[in-house]
Scaffold this motif. Structure first.
Motif: not given
Length: 344
Positions: A102-114, A208-219
């Motif tokens: 959960p902590a990592v899933l909420k990281t903003e820009g996951l996969f977008r930031l290099s 798909f799971l990652l998108t459920r945290f899009e309010s935090s990770n913006k992905m």
């Protein structure tokens, strides 16, 4: 390795895969008295000659070059070699196990930031050496960069060359979204080899799971489609001109062709998830001998392909549960834990 310099010993440590060559060297009297170890960076190190040490280093170097590498190995070879309970390469399992917390899933820009390229390269060397790092000590963006590199290094794209043209045609067919999803589900079930199907189920289930945290990770699924589309779906390079899609073949050559200017939109942190846009391939990539009309045609084809790839990947992520729900598949639901987390 230890070496004595002017009475003091210096200890050096680096992966054997970083070694480019081990060579014997002679002194002024023509006697072998030392050897040089050259790293891939070009840096050379000198050691006092020892037949035992030189033979051992030479053996290790030859062994490291002959053993299979994790990065660049085909899916089926990795799965056969590792013999895991799930038919999924261990590197994907270990990376996603870390990212799915959960902590990592909420990281903003996951996969977008290099992540840092040097850190990613070091992790590649470490894993290819058969050592699994502790990802909890690594920046999450470096770990996501490692996963993208693994997928890019596959000899063939995860969703196969054969499906690419199908995705392009699917984009051009006039049908409802429900009909398109059914068609997409049918293509994935019938055209993907079993290893590719299982790994796609696992990877896209995680996304798909990652998108459920899009309010935090913006992905969003669209953002992830822009990032993963060109990685998972690729057209096989051929010498002849690529075939036109239905849209291209019926569209007249007019000023309505897409602009040849390069435009890149990068997602930035905001209160709501921003939307990444695919970057069209400009006419500068066409051969200098090509005519202006041919360059525009190539550019238009690349843009159509890119849009089809992004659209298909977005749909696969957004509708993962439906598309990969097939009780007839041997390893159905390999990512059930992701689905449970997503439901929560």
């Amino acid at each position: 390795y230890q070496r004595r310099v002017r009475g003091s010993e210096t200890t050096m440590s680096f992966p054997i895969t970083d070694v480019k060559a081990v060579e014997k060297q002679k002194n002024n009297e023509g006697v072998i008295s030392y050897f040089t170890l050259t790293a891939r960076s070009g840096q050379a190190y000198t050691f006092e000659y020892s037949e035992e040490c030189h033979s051992l280093l030479t053996f290790l170097l030859e062994y490291s070059r002959s053993r299979p590498l994790v990065f660049g190995e085909s899916l089926i070879l990795s799965i056969k070699r590792e013999k895991q309970a799930l038919p999924i390469p261990l590197v994907i399992q270990k990376i996603i196990d870390y990212l799915a917390t959960p902590a990592v899933l909420k990281t903003e820009g996951l996969f977008r930031l290099s992540g840092e390229k040097s850190s990613i390269d070091n992790l590649v060397h470490t894993i290819n050496d058969g050592i699994w790092p502790d990802f909890s000590d690594v920046n999450p963006h470096t770990v996501t960069g490692l996963l993208k590199k693994y997928l890019r290094d596959l000899p063939a794209p995860l969703l196969t060359y054969e499906l690419t043209s199908c995705f392009v045609v699917l984009r051009d067919i006039n049908m409802t979204e429900k009909e398109k999803l059914l068609k997409l589900k049918n293509l994935v079930e019938n055209m993907l080899p079993e290893p590719n199907y299982c790994v796609s189920d696992y990877l896209l289930g995680f996304l798909f799971l990652l998108t459920r945290f899009e309010s935090s990770n913006k992905m969003t699924a669209q953002n992830l489609g822009v990032i993963f589309g060109p990685i998972l779906i690729q057209a096989e390079e051929k010498d002849e001109d690529p075939p036109l899609s239905k849209t291209e073949s019926t569209k007249p050559n007019s000023s309505s062709s897409t602009s040849t200017s390069t435009s890149t939109t990068t997602a930035t942190p905001s209160a709501a998830p921003s939307t990444l846009q695919p970057t069209p391939v400009t006419s500068s990539s066409a051969p200098h001998t090509a005519s202006a009309s041919q360059a525009l045609s190539n550019n238009h084809h690349s843009l159509v392909m890119n849009q089809a790839v992004v659209e298909a990947t977005t749909l696969l992520i957004k509708n993962h549960t439906f598309i990969f729900d097939n009780p007839n598949k041997k390893y159905v639901g390999v990512c059930k834990e992701f689905k449970k987390l997503a439901d929560k």
